[in-house]
Scaffold this motif. Structure first.
Motif, PDB file in Angstrom:
ATOM      1  N   ASP A   1       6.859   4.144  -5.033  1.00  0.00           N
ATOM      2  CA  ASP A   1       7.706   4.490  -3.894  1.00  0.00           C
ATOM      3  C   ASP A   1       8.908   3.536  -3.913  1.00  0.00           C
ATOM      4  O   ASP A   1       8.736   2.331  -3.708  1.00  0.00           O
TER       5      ASP A   1
ATOM      6  N   LYS B   1       9.362   0.687  -1.615  1.00  0.00           N
ATOM      7  CA  LYS B   1       8.397  -0.425  -1.568  1.00  0.00           C
ATOM      8  C   LYS B   1       8.391  -1.219  -2.861  1.00  0.00           C
ATOM      9  O   LYS B   1       7.344  -1.671  -3.312  1.00  0.00           O
TER      10      LYS B   1
ATOM     11  N   SER C   1      -0.490   9.904   1.651  1.00  0.00           N
ATOM     12  CA  SER C   1      -0.356   8.486   1.371  1.00  0.00           C
ATOM     13  C   SER C   1      -1.342   7.659   2.207  1.00  0.00           C
ATOM     14  O   SER C   1      -1.353   7.758   3.433  1.00  0.00           O
TER      15      SER C   1
ATOM     16  N   ASN D   1      -0.710   3.740  -2.931  1.00  0.00           N
ATOM     17  CA  ASN D   1      -0.901   2.594  -2.040  1.00  0.00           C
ATOM     18  C   ASN D   1      -1.789   1.484  -2.592  1.00  0.00           C
ATOM     19  O   ASN D   1      -1.450   0.304  -2.457  1.00  0.00           O
TER      20      ASN D   1
ATOM     21  N   GLU E   1       0.091  -0.405  -5.032  1.00  0.00           N
ATOM     22  CA  GLU E   1       1.191  -1.106  -4.329  1.00  0.00           C
ATOM     23  C   GLU E   1       0.679  -2.396  -3.711  1.00  0.00           C
ATOM     24  O   GLU E   1       1.317  -3.438  -3.775  1.00  0.00           O
TER      25      GLU E   1
HETATM   26 MG   LIG Z   1       4.033   5.970  -0.199  1.00  0.00          MG
END
Ligand SMILES: [Mg+2]
Ligand SMILES: CC(C)=CCC/C(C)=C/CC/C(C)=C/CC/C(C)=C/COP(=O)(O)OP(=O)(O)O
Ligand SMILES: O=P(O)(O)OC[C@@H](O)CO
Length: 244
Positions: free
Chosen positions: A22, A25, A176, A225, A228
């Motif tokens: 993303d 991010k 998400s 996620n 991330e």
């Molecule tokens: Mg996302």
């Protein structure tokens, strides 16, 4: 990159792991860290996109990836303006679990000239949002109701319609950070109903979840996620690509 690459994977029974990036991010050296790990534990693809993009970092993210890795970069656009010709392909999502004409065809009409000029591989994708236990950005932004988690038959007939219309792959997305991932039962039901490659994502955190999705019929499983939050997770999820 043409969608036939994905069809070949399905025909050969290959299974792929996708890391979703993303651009909103990607601060503080995140991409450097991710690419260091990905150099050893190569995902099949990087998807790049977000249902809501609040920064202008799409182009620099795609450029950085193209410069620093040979993993193909596939756009996963939350809207028709998330197009970058430096990527390898784009998921041309049509939100077939919803009934919003803009997300079924409207955005596509507006984006068509830019898409055609971009030279990107176009992967026509029947995009099905599935209830993952909490409202997600994608369902809120699209103003659409996800398919109930315990109704695999709804997902299956939706995918059948998409296949007959001519779409080239199906994406089952619990959204998400979903609390509950798409159930293997639903993946299996869709897999038995269509011959298309199936992409599954939303709330995946463990190797067991990936394997359950692959065994149920998914060709690609997407993780966003969880990686991330902890890029090193890619190591245990990919098991050095032994299964990929
Ligand atoms: Mg996302
Ligand atoms: C015509 C073109 C080029 C694209 C069509 C765009 C359409 C119709 C999209 C369908 C609806 C939609 C909002 C999809 C979201 C897809 C997406 C990028 C999800 C992943 O992002 P998240 O991780 O959920 O986003 P956040 O992190 O912003 O919550
Ligand atoms: O971020 P996560 O929960 O892994 O979800 C990935 C993707 O399928 C969301 O659209």
């Amino acid at each position: 990159m043409n969608v036939t690459e994905l069809h070949k994977m399905k025909e050969a029974g290959q299974k792929g792991l996708v890391v979703l990036i993303d651009p909103d991010k990607c601060g503080d050296g995140y991409l450097d860290e991710l690419l260091t790990i990905a150099a050893v534990n190569k995902p099949t693809f990087f998807f790049v996109g977000g249902s809501l993009m609040t920064t202008q970092r799409l182009n620099e993210t795609v450029q950085f990836l193209k410069k620093n890795t040979d993993v193909p970069v596939i756009l996963f656009p939350g809207s028709g303006n998330q197009i970058d010709e430096n990527a390898d392909a784009i998921l041309l999502l049509s939100l077939i679990s919803g009934r919003n004409p803009e997300l079924l065809i409207g955005e596509h009409v507006k984006a068509a000239p830019a898409l055609k000029a971009s030279g990107l591989g176009i992967w026509s994708t029947g995009y099905i949002l599935v209830d993952g236990g909490a409202p997600t950005t994608a369902s809120y932004i699209s103003g659409s109701q996800p398919v109930p988690r315990n109704k695999p038959e709804i997902a299956a007939v939706t995918a059948m319609a998409a296949e007959m219309i001519g779409m080239q792959c199906i994406y089952l997305d619990a959204g998400s950070g979903a609390q509950n991932e798409v159930s293997p039962k639903m993946i299996n039901s869709v897999s038995k109903s269509v011959d298309l490659p199936i992409i599954v994502g939303g709330g995946m955190k463990t190797r067991d979840q990936l394997e359950a999705a692959w065994n149920a019929g998914a060709t690609l499983v997407v993780v966003g996620n969880a990686i991330e939050k902890e890029p090193a997770l890619l190591e245990s999820l990919s098991e050095s690509g032994s299964q990929l």
